[in-house]
Design a protein around this motif. Sequence first.
Motif, short mmCIF file in Angstrom:
data_model
loop_
_atom_site.label_atom_id
_atom_site.label_comp_id
_atom_site.label_asym_id
_atom_site.label_seq_id
_atom_site.Cartn_x
_atom_site.Cartn_y
_atom_site.Cartn_z
N GLY A 293 -16.89 7.34 -3.23
CA GLY A 293 -16.52 8.65 -3.75
C GLY A 293 -15.30 9.28 -3.12
N LEU A 294 -14.43 8.45 -2.55
CA LEU A 294 -13.21 8.97 -1.93
C LEU A 294 -12.07 9.04 -2.94
CD1 LEU A 294 -13.33 6.92 1.41
CD2 LEU A 294 -14.27 9.19 0.96
N ASN B 213 -19.39 2.96 4.45
CA ASN B 213 -20.40 3.61 3.62
C ASN B 213 -20.79 5.01 4.10
OD1 ASN B 213 -20.69 1.55 1.70
ND2 ASN B 213 -22.11 0.42 3.02
N SER B 214 -20.13 5.47 5.16
CA SER B 214 -20.47 6.80 5.71
C SER B 214 -20.14 7.93 4.72
CB SER B 214 -19.73 7.03 7.03
OG SER B 214 -18.33 7.13 6.80
N GLY B 215 -19.22 7.65 3.80
CA GLY B 215 -18.84 8.67 2.83
C GLY B 215 -17.73 9.59 3.30
N ALA B 216 -17.29 9.41 4.54
CA ALA B 216 -16.23 10.24 5.10
C ALA B 216 -14.94 9.43 5.22
CB ALA B 216 -16.63 10.76 6.48
N VAL B 217 -13.81 10.09 5.05
CA VAL B 217 -12.52 9.40 5.13
C VAL B 217 -12.30 8.75 6.50
CG1 VAL B 217 -10.01 9.72 5.04
CG2 VAL B 217 -11.47 10.86 3.37
N PRO B 218 -12.57 9.46 7.62
CA PRO B 218 -12.40 8.81 8.93
C PRO B 218 -13.26 7.56 9.08
CG PRO B 218 -12.60 11.18 9.20
CD PRO B 218 -12.96 10.89 7.78
N GLY B 219 -14.48 7.61 8.56
CA GLY B 219 -15.36 6.44 8.63
C GLY B 219 -14.81 5.28 7.83
N PHE B 220 -14.31 5.55 6.64
CA PHE B 220 -13.73 4.49 5.80
C PHE B 220 -12.53 3.86 6.51
CE2 PHE B 220 -10.87 2.81 2.62
CZ PHE B 220 -11.72 2.13 1.74
N VAL B 221 -11.64 4.70 7.01
CA VAL B 221 -10.45 4.19 7.71
C VAL B 221 -10.85 3.36 8.92
CG1 VAL B 221 -8.38 4.86 8.99
CG2 VAL B 221 -9.00 6.09 6.90
N THR C 118 0.83 -1.21 0.00
CA THR C 118 0.00 0.00 0.00
C THR C 118 0.86 1.26 0.00
OG1 THR C 118 -1.67 -1.22 1.27
CG2 THR C 118 -1.90 1.17 1.18
N VAL C 119 1.94 1.25 0.80
CA VAL C 119 2.84 2.41 0.83
C VAL C 119 3.46 2.64 -0.54
CG1 VAL C 119 5.08 3.19 1.70
CG2 VAL C 119 3.38 2.33 3.29
N SER C 120 3.83 1.56 -1.20
CA SER C 120 4.47 1.70 -2.51
C SER C 120 3.54 2.37 -3.51
CB SER C 120 4.93 0.34 -3.03
OG SER C 120 3.82 -0.49 -3.36
N THR D 243 -8.34 5.92 0.13
CA THR D 243 -8.66 4.49 0.28
C THR D 243 -7.39 3.69 0.58
OG1 THR D 243 -8.46 4.07 -2.11
CG2 THR D 243 -10.62 4.69 -1.27
N LEU D 244 -6.29 4.06 -0.06
CA LEU D 244 -5.03 3.38 0.22
C LEU D 244 -4.58 3.63 1.66
CD1 LEU D 244 -3.11 4.10 -3.11
CD2 LEU D 244 -3.87 1.86 -2.30
N MET D 245 -4.81 4.84 2.15
CA MET D 245 -4.45 5.16 3.52
C MET D 245 -5.25 4.32 4.51
SD MET D 245 -2.53 6.74 5.59
CE MET D 245 -1.73 7.92 4.49
N GLY D 246 -6.53 4.09 4.21
CA GLY D 246 -7.35 3.25 5.08
C GLY D 246 -6.80 1.85 5.19
N VAL D 247 -6.39 1.27 4.06
CA VAL D 247 -5.81 -0.07 4.06
C VAL D 247 -4.48 -0.07 4.80
CG1 VAL D 247 -4.94 -1.96 2.63
CG2 VAL D 247 -6.97 -0.69 1.93
N LEU D 248 -3.68 0.98 4.60
CA LEU D 248 -2.38 1.07 5.28
C LEU D 248 -2.54 1.09 6.79
CD1 LEU D 248 0.66 1.52 5.36
CD2 LEU D 248 0.25 3.97 5.03
N VAL D 249 -3.46 1.91 7.29
CA VAL D 249 -3.67 1.99 8.75
C VAL D 249 -4.15 0.65 9.28
CG1 VAL D 249 -4.99 3.09 10.58
CG2 VAL D 249 -4.13 4.47 8.68
N GLY D 250 -5.08 0.01 8.56
CA GLY D 250 -5.57 -1.30 8.98
C GLY D 250 -4.46 -2.33 9.03
N ALA D 251 -3.57 -2.31 8.03
CA ALA D 251 -2.47 -3.26 7.98
C ALA D 251 -1.48 -3.03 9.12
CB ALA D 251 -1.75 -3.16 6.63
N VAL D 252 -1.21 -1.78 9.43
CA VAL D 252 -0.28 -1.47 10.53
C VAL D 252 -0.86 -1.95 11.86
CG1 VAL D 252 0.75 0.41 11.87
CG2 VAL D 252 0.83 0.46 9.37
N VAL D 253 -2.14 -1.70 12.08
CA VAL D 253 -2.78 -2.17 13.32
C VAL D 253 -2.71 -3.70 13.41
CG1 VAL D 253 -4.99 -2.36 14.54
CG2 VAL D 253 -4.31 -0.18 13.51
#
Length: 464
Positions: A272-273, A328-336, A171-173, A278-288
């Motif tokens: 609609g992000l 599905n909230s449509g907000a970046v914090p919600g997606f992450v 994801t970082v790449s 969206t990549l940042m959401g996956v990155l944070v999830g992977a780090v956790v």
Amino acid sequence: MSSEKDSTRHSSPVKVALASFIGTSIEYYDFFIFGTAAALVFPQLFFPQTSPVVGTLLAFATLGVGFLARPLGGVLFGHFGDRVGRKKMLVISLVGMGLATLGMGLMPTYAQIGLLAPILLTVLRLFQGLMVGGEWGGAVLMAVEHAPKGRKGFYGSFPQTGAPVGVALATVSFLAISNLPDEQFLSWGWRLPFLASALLVLVGLVIRMSIAESPAFAAAREKQSLVKVPLVEAFKRHPKEIFLIAGTYLSQGVIAYIAMSYLVNYGSTVVGLQRGDTLMGVLVGAVVAAVLTPVFGAVSDTWGRKTVYFLGALMILLTIVPGFMLINSGAVPGFVAGVVVMYGIATAPACGTTGSLFSMVFSREVRYTGASVGYTISQIAGPAFAPMIATSLYAAFGTSDAVVIYLLVIAAISVLSVSLLPGGWGKAEARYNQEIMDRESDGEWSKAKEHETTPLPVPESTKA
């Protein structure tokens, strides 16, 4: 002569665990960047003659094709891993994976060579699947069989931690090049993560060449207890366990690939992000997930492998609905937050205990084969085509509810499967499994003759 020297020397458990972790991280990085590319660039570059939906489906299909070769890789590498040694197979799988990934980074697109481009892409993906099919079992066994007494769960979690770390690296790449103009991103930018694999493979190869062979395999070789055809013997001794492992791993694998591949596409095209969000959401999830995985591996040494894995399977089941509500909230914090809840947190208990739990199911003479085959059967049944299935369900029903129901069914299968795995629960199971592994490592007890169709006798120290 070299094999004899390798069997007499020893590597520290920490060194072996780190070597397994680094090697597995690199291999999964190679495997996962394909998934990210399938979501972001392959539809336009390799399937441009189709509609966006069909192009995405075809790209996800090539992603799934790699899984079709994984059982063959598990059988092939498992056979030689149980006959020749764990270490040699890990070196071969790492080099093979690196060559396939490098080839992808250098490959011409549909605009340059036409239909041959997606065909070559599929062939390279099949080769990737073959290599990674043999990687997991060997890496896990090297870590578990080298681990000190009472720490099998913790050390066995290191190769498993390589999976979310691989997701994070992949994801970082792509995140690093996500801000490139579309023209540059699609012309040469997407190739950089694939080409970078060559350097990572060299690092992993040097590290893996420096470790000793598994002591459990060395003991089996010295006692001349190696079996001629590990695949046949594995199904003879452990038929039920192979398929229960496949069902147990199902939800963990599906959620990982839904997060890493499907949600990247879903977040940008449906929610609609921006691509980077969206990549940042996956990155944070992977780090956790990477942080929590070894924690739960260590916990399993006290609580028991089966108990901790069951907790993870149940958490996956319970977080799917609220996770998609956040996405599905449509907000970046919600997606992450949705990705972190479903992937980063819920899968960690299962991920942390996968290595040690799955290893304990099989006797050492067929352990590489049995664990690899069960694991890769699950990969075909679940993660292989999960992004494609989810895309098809959303296209057919126009709502994520259908995707949620699909994931709930998968999660329920895993909860049931882990419940049916042999062995007890809690601290008694932890003590029982630990004594088996300790005696086996000391050369005092081989399960080969005992583990036929009846459970192993319970050691005296664990009886009430």
